[in-house]
Design a protein around this motif. Sequence first.
Motif, PDB file in Angstrom:
ATOM      1  N   ASP A  93       0.810  -1.223   0.000  1.00 37.30           N
ATOM      2  CA  ASP A  93       0.000   0.000   0.000  1.00 37.30           C
ATOM      3  C   ASP A  93       0.842   1.272   0.000  1.00 37.30           C
ATOM      4  OD1 ASP A  93       0.994  -0.069   2.540  1.00 37.30           O
ATOM      5  OD2 ASP A  93      -0.936  -0.119   3.573  1.00 37.30           O
ATOM      6  N   GLU A  96      -0.425   3.816  -2.430  1.00 34.58           N
ATOM      7  CA  GLU A  96      -1.709   4.324  -1.951  1.00 34.58           C
ATOM      8  C   GLU A  96      -1.521   5.511  -1.009  1.00 34.58           C
ATOM      9  OE1 GLU A  96      -5.959   4.038  -1.769  1.00 34.58           O
ATOM     10  OE2 GLU A  96      -4.497   3.049  -3.059  1.00 34.58           O
ATOM     11  N   ASP A  97      -0.467   5.468  -0.205  1.00 37.20           N
ATOM     12  CA  ASP A  97      -0.236   6.497   0.815  1.00 37.20           C
ATOM     13  C   ASP A  97       0.726   7.594   0.363  1.00 37.20           C
ATOM     14  OD1 ASP A  97      -1.850   5.056   2.566  1.00 37.20           O
ATOM     15  OD2 ASP A  97      -0.173   3.862   3.311  1.00 37.20           O
ATOM     16  N   ARG A 101       0.548   9.144  -5.964  1.00 37.56           N
ATOM     17  CA  ARG A 101      -0.804   8.719  -6.353  1.00 37.56           C
ATOM     18  C   ARG A 101      -1.681   9.922  -6.666  1.00 37.56           C
ATOM     19  NH1 ARG A 101      -5.716   8.292  -4.167  1.00 37.56           N
ATOM     20  NH2 ARG A 101      -4.973   9.021  -2.142  1.00 37.56           N
ATOM     21  N   LYS A 105      -3.221  10.952 -10.402  1.00 42.12           N
ATOM     22  CA  LYS A 105      -4.668  11.157 -10.527  1.00 42.12           C
ATOM     23  C   LYS A 105      -4.964  12.548 -11.099  1.00 42.12           C
ATOM     24  CE  LYS A 105      -8.854  11.630  -7.726  1.00 42.12           C
ATOM     25  NZ  LYS A 105      -9.433  11.575  -6.368  1.00 42.12           N
ATOM     26  N   TYR A 130      -1.441   4.122 -12.674  1.00 45.76           N
ATOM     27  CA  TYR A 130      -2.274   4.335 -11.490  1.00 45.76           C
ATOM     28  C   TYR A 130      -2.907   3.023 -11.027  1.00 45.76           C
ATOM     29  CZ  TYR A 130      -5.658   6.582  -8.387  1.00 45.76           C
ATOM     30  OH  TYR A 130      -6.391   6.963  -7.292  1.00 45.76           O
ATOM     31  N   GLN A 134      -1.936   0.209  -7.675  1.00 46.45           N
ATOM     32  CA  GLN A 134      -2.884   0.143  -6.571  1.00 46.45           C
ATOM     33  C   GLN A 134      -2.689  -1.136  -5.773  1.00 46.45           C
ATOM     34  OE1 GLN A 134      -5.628   2.551  -5.756  1.00 46.45           O
ATOM     35  NE2 GLN A 134      -4.015   3.628  -6.822  1.00 46.45           N
ATOM     36  N   ASP A 135      -2.741  -1.020  -4.457  1.00 47.05           N
ATOM     37  CA  ASP A 135      -2.696  -2.197  -3.598  1.00 47.05           C
ATOM     38  C   ASP A 135      -3.922  -3.062  -3.863  1.00 47.05           C
ATOM     39  OD1 ASP A 135      -1.773  -3.739  -1.203  1.00 47.05           O
ATOM     40  OD2 ASP A 135      -3.701  -3.066  -0.433  1.00 47.05           O
ATOM     41  N   ALA A 138      -6.326  -2.338  -0.328  1.00 46.90           N
ATOM     42  CA  ALA A 138      -6.674  -0.939  -0.067  1.00 46.90           C
ATOM     43  C   ALA A 138      -6.966  -0.190  -1.354  1.00 46.90           C
ATOM     44  CB  ALA A 138      -5.533  -0.249   0.690  1.00 46.90           C
ATOM     45  N   GLY A 139      -6.289  -0.554  -2.428  1.00 46.43           N
ATOM     46  CA  GLY A 139      -6.427   0.192  -3.668  1.00 46.43           C
ATOM     47  C   GLY A 139      -7.534  -0.283  -4.570  1.00 46.43           C
ATOM     48  N   SER A 140      -8.356  -1.197  -4.073  1.00 53.24           N
ATOM     49  CA  SER A 140      -9.386  -1.747  -4.946  1.00 53.24           C
ATOM     50  C   SER A 140     -10.579  -0.808  -5.118  1.00 53.24           C
ATOM     51  CB  SER A 140      -9.861  -3.101  -4.406  1.00 53.24           C
ATOM     52  OG  SER A 140     -10.360  -2.959  -3.098  1.00 53.24           O
ATOM     53  N   SER A 143     -11.075   5.889  -7.443  1.00 53.63           N
ATOM     54  CA  SER A 143     -11.807   7.153  -7.422  1.00 53.63           C
ATOM     55  C   SER A 143     -12.893   7.166  -8.502  1.00 53.63           C
ATOM     56  CB  SER A 143     -10.832   8.308  -7.656  1.00 53.63           C
ATOM     57  OG  SER A 143     -11.529   9.489  -7.943  1.00 53.63           O
TER      58      SER A 143
END
Length: 432
Positions: A93, A96-97, A101, A105, A130, A134-135, A138-140, A143
Amino acid sequence: MQIEYYEKSLTEEFNDMFSRLEHCDTTDQKNKIKEMNRLIDEMNENDFESAFTVEMFNEVHESIERNKLPIENAILFLKHIGYYQSSNDIWNDSFEDSLLRKQIKKKIINENKKQEEKSEKLLIDLSECYLLLQDQIAGSYISDALIPICMPLLLKAALNKEENNEVKNEVEIALLALSNFKHISPKQELYLNEIKEIIQHHQKHHNLSQLAYQSAWEFLIFRFYEESGLEGVIVNELHFARETERELDELTRNVDWTKMDNNGRSNSKEMIIIRWGITLEQYFFSFNFSWNDENEKLIECIVRICRAARNRNKKIVGYYMRVFEQISELSAAGINSLLIHEAFDFALEETHQTTLNDIFTRNLFGFFKILRENLKEDADKEHSDAKRISVKRKVCQKLEEDGYEDTAISCFEPIILKKASVQFVCLEEYLF
């Protein structure tokens, strides 16, 4: 005097090259990124986790902001990291943090807003970076602003039917990125015709790589839970169970199950088998229709995979135990198939070879626990289905053979082993 030579780890070598990256000119920088990408291919999961941290991704962000890393070179670098992470099912992740990212975006949204000189290729590249980074957990949740931008572009890229290696590689990356759209529910008009065409064209012409084809199915199957109307497409038109069995059989034949990897990694074929396991778990989780012969053959195939992989790759077996767990949630027909095709026998055999401390065993126990819960008879029910009762009897007979009864009880309720005195509990009473 003896001189001792220190050999750098892959992570140290990678970090050393990364620290000097922004001091190179554009051409030299591109060549160094290609070298770094080759290092990534040699990493195991621990190397990867050590190299790709929030701090590393933030440094990439800063280099892009200061114009020290051209976006074209950043894409070459980031897309390869994401490809490795997604194709090897690594949960990381860090992206993600990171500030990176948010930066990517923003670039996607701003590029898409352009009325003139909009670059479709840049949008596809940024979308792939992007989504691939993604994890997996968590990234599933992507946006909402990106879904109507990224999804049509990636489907368009994946529809390219040109027969050359460069295009096939681009199609694979696009489909792998699409497979990271997990828990979202876009309207069918945004994706259904395109993904059907991609799958059907492959079924006729075999133009996709094994990873690309699996990714296409993963993308579609993860829409299934929210879109029950997809049953006709998935089961009757595209024949998911039949296609999965064929793909898994081919993959299994092309793995040397006697050869161990010195770096502690699953090879590319094994990773695709694992990815099919993830897709199958979701398929049976969403399953709400009649059992058929294609599902029967699929279970038989999965048991063959588990038996082949049991001594080389417990990770594969653990994933497919979760598939058995989902099947045991279904009707008596599903549980009966697990019995007929020896899935239950295999699970029982494995209870004698494992400990309570690893993920594989937890998945194994999960299978037994769900099976128990779904075989228990509802005390308030006046009439029980005859077939269901017959299946329960078969389970009891299996468990009571060759001393499995005690093992199975400990699987269902490991906590009873901690008690000072344990009275024997009849397994039939326990289950029913």
